[in-house]
Structures are given as structure tokens and as C-alpha cells.
Design a protein around this motif. Structure first.
Motif, mmCIF file in Angstrom:
data_model
loop_
_atom_site.group_PDB
_atom_site.id
_atom_site.type_symbol
_atom_site.label_atom_id
_atom_site.label_comp_id
_atom_site.label_asym_id
_atom_site.label_seq_id
_atom_site.Cartn_x
_atom_site.Cartn_y
_atom_site.Cartn_z
ATOM 1 N N GLY A 601 0.787 -1.224 0.000
ATOM 2 C CA GLY A 601 0.000 0.000 0.000
ATOM 3 C C GLY A 601 0.816 1.270 0.000
ATOM 4 O O GLY A 601 0.282 2.353 0.246
ATOM 5 N N SER A 602 2.110 1.164 -0.321
ATOM 6 C CA SER A 602 2.985 2.336 -0.258
ATOM 7 C C SER A 602 2.878 3.232 -1.485
ATOM 8 O O SER A 602 3.351 4.365 -1.464
ATOM 9 C CB SER A 602 4.443 1.890 -0.090
ATOM 10 N N ALA A 603 2.302 2.742 -2.581
ATOM 11 C CA ALA A 603 2.195 3.539 -3.808
ATOM 12 C C ALA A 603 1.007 3.055 -4.623
ATOM 13 O O ALA A 603 0.572 1.896 -4.517
ATOM 14 C CB ALA A 603 3.481 3.446 -4.624
ATOM 15 N N TRP A 604 0.490 3.967 -5.441
ATOM 16 C CA TRP A 604 -0.654 3.669 -6.304
ATOM 17 C C TRP A 604 -0.292 4.004 -7.750
ATOM 18 O O TRP A 604 0.495 4.915 -8.013
ATOM 19 C CB TRP A 604 -1.872 4.511 -5.886
ATOM 20 N N THR A 605 -0.886 3.280 -8.656
ATOM 21 C CA THR A 605 -0.687 3.567 -10.077
ATOM 22 C C THR A 605 -1.975 3.280 -10.829
ATOM 23 O O THR A 605 -2.886 2.614 -10.314
ATOM 24 C CB THR A 605 0.468 2.720 -10.659
ATOM 25 N N LEU A 606 -2.075 3.821 -12.055
ATOM 26 C CA LEU A 606 -3.219 3.548 -12.925
ATOM 27 C C LEU A 606 -2.943 2.280 -13.715
ATOM 28 O O LEU A 606 -1.903 2.161 -14.369
ATOM 29 C CB LEU A 606 -3.455 4.708 -13.890
ATOM 30 N N ASN A 607 -3.867 1.335 -13.643
ATOM 31 C CA ASN A 607 -3.726 0.094 -14.400
ATOM 32 C C ASN A 607 -4.185 0.355 -15.835
ATOM 33 O O ASN A 607 -5.307 0.046 -16.227
ATOM 34 C CB ASN A 607 -4.552 -1.015 -13.748
ATOM 35 N N VAL A 608 -3.281 0.965 -16.610
ATOM 36 C CA VAL A 608 -3.596 1.397 -17.973
ATOM 37 C C VAL A 608 -2.424 1.053 -18.885
ATOM 38 O O VAL A 608 -1.266 1.249 -18.522
ATOM 39 C CB VAL A 608 -3.850 2.925 -18.035
ATOM 40 N N ASP A 609 -2.733 0.543 -20.071
ATOM 41 C CA ASP A 609 -1.733 0.354 -21.106
ATOM 42 C C ASP A 609 -1.412 1.734 -21.689
ATOM 43 O O ASP A 609 -2.286 2.390 -22.260
ATOM 44 C CB ASP A 609 -2.302 -0.575 -22.190
ATOM 45 N N ALA A 610 -0.176 2.188 -21.541
ATOM 46 C CA ALA A 610 0.182 3.545 -21.956
ATOM 47 C C ALA A 610 -0.046 3.785 -23.447
ATOM 48 O O ALA A 610 -0.133 4.938 -23.891
ATOM 49 C CB ALA A 610 1.642 3.831 -21.599
ATOM 50 N N ARG A 611 -0.182 2.714 -24.242
ATOM 51 C CA ARG A 611 -0.413 2.896 -25.683
ATOM 52 C C ARG A 611 -1.734 3.589 -25.981
ATOM 53 O O ARG A 611 -1.896 4.186 -27.057
ATOM 54 C CB ARG A 611 -0.371 1.545 -26.394
ATOM 55 N N VAL A 612 -2.690 3.518 -25.043
ATOM 56 C CA VAL A 612 -3.993 4.139 -25.313
ATOM 57 C C VAL A 612 -3.886 5.655 -25.369
ATOM 58 O O VAL A 612 -4.795 6.325 -25.890
ATOM 59 C CB VAL A 612 -5.060 3.726 -24.267
ATOM 60 N N PHE A 613 -2.802 6.231 -24.850
ATOM 61 C CA PHE A 613 -2.664 7.685 -24.833
ATOM 62 C C PHE A 613 -2.047 8.249 -26.107
ATOM 63 O O PHE A 613 -1.814 9.449 -26.201
ATOM 64 C CB PHE A 613 -1.821 8.105 -23.623
ATOM 65 N N ARG A 614 -1.770 7.397 -27.088
ATOM 66 C CA ARG A 614 -1.241 7.915 -28.345
ATOM 67 C C ARG A 614 -2.279 8.771 -29.055
ATOM 68 O O ARG A 614 -3.463 8.442 -29.071
ATOM 69 C CB ARG A 614 -0.819 6.762 -29.257
ATOM 70 N N VAL A 615 -1.824 9.854 -29.659
ATOM 71 C CA VAL A 615 -2.739 10.747 -30.372
ATOM 72 C C VAL A 615 -3.259 10.079 -31.632
ATOM 73 O O VAL A 615 -4.427 10.210 -31.993
ATOM 74 C CB VAL A 615 -2.032 12.074 -30.716
ATOM 75 N N ARG A 616 -2.396 9.327 -32.302
ATOM 76 C CA ARG A 616 -2.765 8.669 -33.560
ATOM 77 C C ARG A 616 -2.819 7.162 -33.349
ATOM 78 O O ARG A 616 -1.972 6.580 -32.681
ATOM 79 C CB ARG A 616 -1.767 9.002 -34.667
ATOM 80 N N LYS A 617 -3.793 6.525 -33.973
ATOM 81 C CA LYS A 617 -3.912 5.079 -33.904
ATOM 82 C C LYS A 617 -2.876 4.433 -34.821
ATOM 83 O O LYS A 617 -2.432 5.050 -35.785
ATOM 84 C CB LYS A 617 -5.319 4.636 -34.327
ATOM 85 N N PRO A 618 -2.495 3.160 -34.558
ATOM 86 C CA PRO A 618 -1.519 2.493 -35.424
ATOM 87 C C PRO A 618 -1.974 2.335 -36.864
ATOM 88 O O PRO A 618 -1.147 2.219 -37.766
ATOM 89 C CB PRO A 618 -1.345 1.119 -34.766
ATOM 90 N N VAL A 619 -3.280 2.314 -37.079
ATOM 91 C CA VAL A 619 -3.777 2.205 -38.449
ATOM 92 C C VAL A 619 -4.731 3.356 -38.724
ATOM 93 O O VAL A 619 -5.361 3.895 -37.831
ATOM 94 C CB VAL A 619 -4.497 0.852 -38.681
ATOM 95 N N LEU A 620 -4.809 3.741 -39.984
ATOM 96 C CA LEU A 620 -5.596 4.903 -40.385
ATOM 97 C C LEU A 620 -7.072 4.678 -40.089
ATOM 98 O O LEU A 620 -7.631 3.621 -40.372
ATOM 99 C CB LEU A 620 -5.398 5.155 -41.881
ATOM 100 N N GLU A 621 -7.704 5.693 -39.482
ATOM 101 C CA GLU A 621 -9.132 5.591 -39.216
ATOM 102 C C GLU A 621 -9.920 5.653 -40.523
ATOM 103 O O GLU A 621 -9.430 6.136 -41.547
ATOM 104 C CB GLU A 621 -9.584 6.709 -38.279
#
Length: 723
Positions: A601-621
Motif C-alpha cells: 500500500g505504499s504507492a498507487w498507479t493507474l492500471n492502464v496500457d500507456a499505448r492508449v494515450f497515443r494521439v494517432r492510432k496504429p492504423v488509419l481511421e
């Protein structure tokens, strides 16, 4: 000449692309080859690197090194994950990744490819114009798979629609691989294909890399059965095709066989003559005669768009001409290639048109979410929050409906979800949150909706998207785009056993996904409520550079998700997002799925894949015109709710909002748009007021049905409410 048959490049754990290489005398590796003597080859649909085996030696004799790859799902390369799709645009990324892994650096190289692979190569050269020296194509239409013809609304698309693509994908997943009793039977099957006849030499070379043992004895082709349908979930329009070809800097040579329909496109001086000849020789799909002339016009326009385009017809040759008559083909290509290699190439990268237009405003949220944590910074940020909208309503009015945590296994992904209400209810809602949110985004609204339903007869299931909350991370080849996510959403309903129609709720990115899903499988959707839908399409002229800049983002190592000393600091980070501020109750509900503490319980973090924060998706929308076609396929009524203070309305460029409303205008089913006070998360922060909006809309629909008003215009209104 040295021939390497078992090369492989690992692009990610458990995702490897195999290749063969042919090296000239004195060259020990592909990396050692001279920069202007490096050729990367991509084969056609359902083929593999064996396709280049007959022709490669002719180039090696002239000092070229050739690396021919088995594309994903074929030959000895990895199959895509079950949740991923086979996309042409993504394979453009793979080609560049492979060149980088081979040690070719930033030096431009040559692309030499066939059929589907040649189309992908042309678009790779357009997206990476500073990295491709010349493009050698065999039987290319210069169009990505799934391209709509220009007047598709009159003639229909040649390659089907997104809804047909979903149906084909479901069918292909159940296909039984063909079984062969012996090697010769497999070779004859490949050589004798009536649509693509080929010589024994090339047919056998392809089969040798395809064959594996059949579980019941004998042999079978080892490629992914999903590739049979070439399941492109991202159909594009002809304007996008032309935008790519306009961006091409490298010289292009396209070799046609005189016995194929493709050659008819360049033999004649008029579109009408070409269309008549093309229709007579086209022997693969049953295509209505009405599409031939517009299709031929489109393809001939493509060839005219390329700045340096050389067509060559080889007499008495078929589709696999590079393997059937390799010496004749090489004799046509090599003099042209040597001439073009003497010409200079502009090595400046493409201009970032999205950035120039100011359409990267969401990067501020990504920076905010991934910035390192300090206690003082979190406290200062929280003190600057000027509005905690709806928190009193949330705290005082929330119904005591406890969610049940469930897991859903879909195509190899383990998705966490919450369920409110009776699982047995036939009144069902599937909810998908915004790109960076968890299923907790719908907690307040779902609780109230179930409590307000007669006898609690309502079931709401909200899902944590891949890489968020209690869902596991998506694989390397997951695209994070609309089409993949919409398909996944529909398969979640399958996994839940929902055979009857159900409603969709979506927020932000999830709202757009819900609309996409409703257009893709209209028979299963009874209604859509879209909260603050996000415009994901882009102007056509941006498309080539978007592929390049999304590649750069993809190559960057994902930033580490910050750690916090206290859970309250993590909540503060969610609340103070500059684009998407939230009340404390909403932030806590979202964090209930995403906040993760150390064992002590000494630290907290967001259980998130950091790739979701990319501005552009890997493939064209999906381009705008195609998205409009998908929306036109929606049969269920739609309620679109727009919070007036949402960052999507205030921070994004006005052109983005205009595109969204132009898209929504294409919906032919009953559409109601409502503007409400509040920010993007108004559906949660002010759920007490949002529920009556949804309820009244449902009551209005029931009234319209009772009155037998068949006209969609009965609900096509913009009733602006200030709540």
C-alpha cells in the motif's frame, strides 16, 4: 548467389515475420548490401515469399539483394491475434519496421511486390516518400483492399460493406482448412486456381512455405483462414486512394500480363473501351455490370495521378507473370530501374498536416495523465478545479444498485466488465466508455436506470476496454481503432449469449464505436445513446502523413504510467484532466477499476496500457465518406447527447465538429440530438438529470411506434435543452 530460406524478424513477442533472402556474390547479409541495391518484396493475397523465388535471381545477378517476406497469416509468419484484423495500412507499418530491423536505417530502399502486396507497397511509398527509392509493381490496381468506387451510392461497393465484412469474418473463423493427401495434390490445387493460374515453378515455391501437417493426417495450408475473406474492416474511398498516390515521390513501374483483366485498364485510349474489355476478361467475382465503367475510370485516374508512372504489358502472360516468365519481366524492369536510380530523390519527411491544423489538442490530456507525480502538483491542480459539477447530486441521489464484476473472454482477450440489474432481463444495454476511461464511467447512470426500470427489469453491462482497468492489454497487432473496437463490442454481446437485439450506450470514443457497431450489424441493435461522440475521421489530404506520423508514435517506447504516494493523488490526476475534468464521484468510479496499489500500500498507479494515450492510432481511421456510409446503415433510433462545455466542442478545431455533424446527418433512422449543460462526462457527473433525458427519449419512441409513424423524419430534430 547466396539463398537464405529461414530468415525471421521479431516485431514483438510472439509476432514474427519470416522471409527469404537472395544475396549477390561477396555480400554476406542484407545489412551489407549497398543502399541503392536493397529490395524488399511483399507478395500477393494468400501468397508468400515463394512468389519471388523465380524472379529474384535475375536481380541478384545485377548486384541487388532481395528480401521477400511472408505477410502476416501466411507462409511461416505469425498469424494475427484472434482479436486483430488484417489491414493493408498496418502492413505498411510492418514493411518499415522490417527495413529498420534489417539494419537499413534511413537509407531509401526499393519495393518490389505483386497484386495485393503491390498495392500495399505503393501506399507504403506514399506514406514514407523519403524512404522508398523506386517501386516495382506486378499487376497492381493501385488501390487498397475494400476501396469504394466514386459513385458507390448508385452502384454499390465492389468489395462489400462493413456489415458484410463482419459477416465474412464470422464465417471465416469457422472455416475448415482444406486437407490434401499428398504434396502433389496441394501443388496442383494452387497451380490450377482458375482465377490465378500459374506455372508449376511458382506454384510449388508458394506451396512449400504454406504446407503443414493436418491434425487428421495428410497436409493442409497453414495460413490463417481469416485471410481468405481479406477481412478489411477499414474500407476507404477513392479520394483517399488518390490522396496517397498524389503523395508518391518515387518512380513507379507496373507490369501487366496481357491475359489478365488488369491489362485492359491501360491498353485503350478511352475509359469506355477499357471498361468493355475489362468486363469481358474479369473472371473472379460476380460483379454487376453497372460498376465496371466507374471502377475503370477510378483506376485509370490513379495511374494518371502518379507523377512518374510506367506501364508495361507482357504478352501472353497471366497474373503471376513474375513467376511464370521471370526473365522477360526482369528484362523489362532492370533497365528502367537503373535509369531511375540515377535520378535524385527528395528525402524530406511528410508535413504533419494534423499538427499544422491544431488537431492534436488531446495530446494535452495524454501529457497530463503520464506526467510524473508530485504531491504538491496534485494538490495545486485540484485546488484549481473551478467546478465539481453534479457531485452533490451524485452523492445524494445514487441508488444502491450494486454492480456484479464479470469477466468476458473474447478472441483471446480477457475483458473486465460490470453488470447492473438482472442478467436474465431481455431489456439489455451494452456500454462502452471513452478511450481512457473504465466501465466505472457508467456507474451513476446504470445504477439509476436499473433502479428506475419497472421491477428492476433492466440489465446494463459496461466494459473496460482493452488495456484499461480489469481488462488485459491488447496484443501488439491490435489497432485501437473504431472498426476493431466495434467488432469487439459486438463479439462481447455474443460471448454474453445475447441473441436478441440490445441497446448501446457509448461515451466519447465509445459513442463513435457504438454508432459504427450499429451500422455494421444493424439487426442486433435496438437503439443507440451516444454521449459526446468523438469525430475520428480526418480530411482526405491528411491520410498519407497520418500513416507516417502514427508510425513514429508507434516506434516510441510507451511512457511509464506515473505512480502516486496516495490514492487521493491519483483521483486528483483524473479529476484535473485539462480536456476532460470530472467530479470526485465520477473520478472515483472510474478509478475503482483502474487504481492499483503495491502489496504494502505504499504507492498507487493507474492500471492502464500507456499505448492508449497515443494521439494517432496504429492504423488509419475510416475516411469520412466511408464512415457516412456505415452510419447510413443504422436501422435503430439514435439519441446523440452533446454537452456544451465538452472539450470536443470548445478545444478541438471547428472543422472537426462540422465533420461530425455532417456524418450524423447521414443517419437515416430516427435521430434526436440534444445539447445539455456540462462537460464531456455529464452522463456521469450529472446522471440524475441525464436519466430523464434518456427515459423521455425512449417514451417518445414508443409513442411514435404506437402511432405507426413510419417516417424517420418524425424524430429528426435538434431539440436543444439546457439542463
Amino acid at each position: 548467389m547466396q539463398h537464405l530460406t529461414d530468415g525471421a524478424v521479431e516485431l514483438a513477442p510472439e509476432f514474427t515475420l519470416a522471409y527469404q533472402a537472395w544475396l549477390p556474390e561477396g555480400v554476406k547479409s542484407l545489412e551489407e548490401a549497398a543502399p541503392d541495391r536493397r529490395i524488399l518484396s511483399w507478395p500477393g493475397w494468400l501468397d508468400n515469399s515463394g512468389s519471388m523465388e523465380p524472379i529474384a535471381p535475375f536481380f541478384v545477378k545485377k548486384g541487388f539483394a532481395v528480401a521477400a517476406f511472408d505477410p502476416p497469416g501466411c507462409g511461416r509468419s505469425s498469424h494475427h491475434a484472434n482479436c486483430a484484423w488484417y489491414h493493408d495500412f498496418e502492413e505498411a507499418h510492418y514493411i518499415m519496421m522490417l527495413a529498420d530491423r534489417l539494419g537499413w536505417g534511413a537509407e531509401p530502399f526499393i519495393l518490389m511486390s505483386h497484386s495485393r502486396g503491390s498495392n500495399i507497397s505503393a501506399f507504403t511509398a506514399a506514406a514514407f516518400p523519403h524512404r522508398v527509392r523506386a517501386v516495382i509493381l506486378f499487376e497492381s490496381s493501385l488501390g487498397m483492399a475494400g476501396t469504394y468506387i466514386t459513385n458507390r451510392r448508385e452502384t454499390g461497393p465492389i468489395w462489400g460493406s462493413f456489415s458484410e465484412s463482419i459477416a465474412m469474418d464470422r464465417k471465416n473463423r469457422t472455416r475448415t482448412p482444406r486437407k490434401f493427401e499428398e504434396f502433389e495434390e496441394a501443388v496442383q490445387h494452387n497451380v490450377g486456381n482458375p482465377a490465378f493460374p500459374k506455372s508449376r515453378e511458382i506454384g510449388q515455391a508458394i506451396v512449400l512455405r504454406h504446407l503443414i501437417s493436418h491434425p487428421e493426417g495428410g497436409l493442409t495450408f497453414g495460413h490463417d483462414v481469416r485471410t481468405y475473406g481479406q477481412n478489411q474492416s477499414r474500407f476507404i474511398d477513392e479520394e483517399t486512394n488518390v490522396a496517397f498516390l498524389r503523395a508518391l515521390r518515387a518512380p513507379v513501374i507496373n507490369i501487366y500480363g496481357s491475359q489478365t483483366s488488369m491489362s485492359e485498364l491501360v491498353k485503350y485510349s478511352t475509359d469506355e473501351e477499357s471498361a468493355e474489355a475489362y468486363q469481358k476478361t474479369y473472371n473472379w467475382h460476380a460483379v454487376p455490370s453497372s460498376v465496371f465503367l466507374p471502377y475503370v475510370r477510378d483506376v485509370r485516374k490513379r495511374t494518371a495521378t502518379v507523377k512518374d508512372f510506367t506501364p508495361v504489358i507482357i504478352e501472353d502472360a497471366h497474373h503471376h507473370l513474375h513467376g511464370d516468365v521471370p526473365e522477360e519481366v526482369a528484362s523489362a524492369v532492370l533497365p528502367w530501374l537503373e535509369d531511375r536510380l540515377r535520378q535524385p530523390l527528395d528525402t524530406k519527411p511528410p508535413i504533419d498536416l494534423r499538427g499544422a491544423a491544431g488537431d492534436v489538442w488531446m495530446s494535452a490530456s495524454a501529457q497530463h495523465m503520464l506526467s510524473p507525480s508530485t504531491a504538491s502538483a496534485e494538490s495545486a491542480a485540484l485546488s484549481e478545479v473551478t467546478s465539481n459539477e453534479g457531485s452533490a447530486n451524485e452523492a445524494n441521489g445514487a441508488a444502491e444498485i450494486i454492480a456484479e464484476n464479470i469477466e468476458v473472454e473474447v478472441d483471446g482477450l480477457r475483458l473486465g466488465a460490470q453488470r447492473w440489474g438482472k442478467a436474465s432481463s431481455m431489456n439489455r444495454v451494452l456500454a462502452w466508455p471513452d478511450a481512457w476511461d473504465s466501465s466505472g464511467s457508467f456507474q451513476q447512470l446504470a445504477q439509476r436506470a436499473v433502479a428506475a426500470s419497472p421491477n428492476g427489469d433492466l440489465c446494463v453491462v459496461a466494459v473496460d476496454p482493452p488495456g484499461i482497468g480489469l481488462s488485459n492489454n491488447a496484443p501488439f497487432d491490435w489497432g485501437f481503432g473504431m472498426s476493431e473496437t466495434a467488432t469487439l463490442l459486438l463479439r462481447v454481446a455474443d460471448a454474453l449469449g445475447w441473441e436478441d437485439p440490445f441497446a448501446l450506450w457509448g461515451h466519447g470514443f465509445g459513442a463513435t464505436v457504438a454508432l459504427y457497431a450499429a451500422g455494421g450489424l444493424p439487426s442486433k441493435i435496438s437503439g443507440v445513446v451516444a454521449f459526446d461522440a468523438q469525430e475520428l475521421t480526418i480530411p482526405t489530404e491528411w491520410a498519407p502523413a497520418e500513416v507516417y506520423y502514427s508510425y513514429l508514435e508507434r516506434q516510441d517506447e510507451p511512457r511509464a504510467v506515473p505512480r502516486f504516494a496516495r490514492r487521493e493523488e491519483l483521483i486528483s490526476r483524473l479529476q484535473t484532466d485539462p480536456n476532460f475534468p470530472k467530479s470526485s464521484v465520477t473520478a472515483n468510479a472510474i478509478a475503482s477499476r483502474m487504481a492499483e496499489s503495491d502489496a504494502d500500500g505504499s504507492a498507487w498507479t493507474l492500471n492502464v496500457d500507456a499505448r492508449v494515450f497515443r494521439v494517432r492510432k496504429p492504423v488509419l481511421e475510416t475516411p469520412g465518406a466511408t464512415f457516412q456510409d456505415i452510419l447510413a446503415g443504422i436501422e435503430a433510433p439514435v439519441l446523440a447527447v452533446f454537452p456544451v462545455s465538452s472539450a470536443r466542442a470548445t478545444n478541438g478545431p471547428p472543422s472537426q465538429r462540422k465533420r461530425l455533424f455532417a456524418d450524423l446527418a447521414c443517419i437515416r433512422s430516427p435521430l434526436t440530438t440534444i445539447h445539455v449543460n456540462g462537460s464531456s462526462h455529464a452522463h456521469s457527473c450529472d446522471a440524475a438529470h441525464m436519466l430523464p433525458v434518456v427515459r423521455d427519449w425512449v417514451i417518445q419512441l414508443m409513442s411514435v411506434r404506437r402511432m405507426n409513424l413510419a417516417s424517420p423524419s418524425a424524430l429528426s430534430q435538434d431539440s436543444v435543452s439546457k439542463l
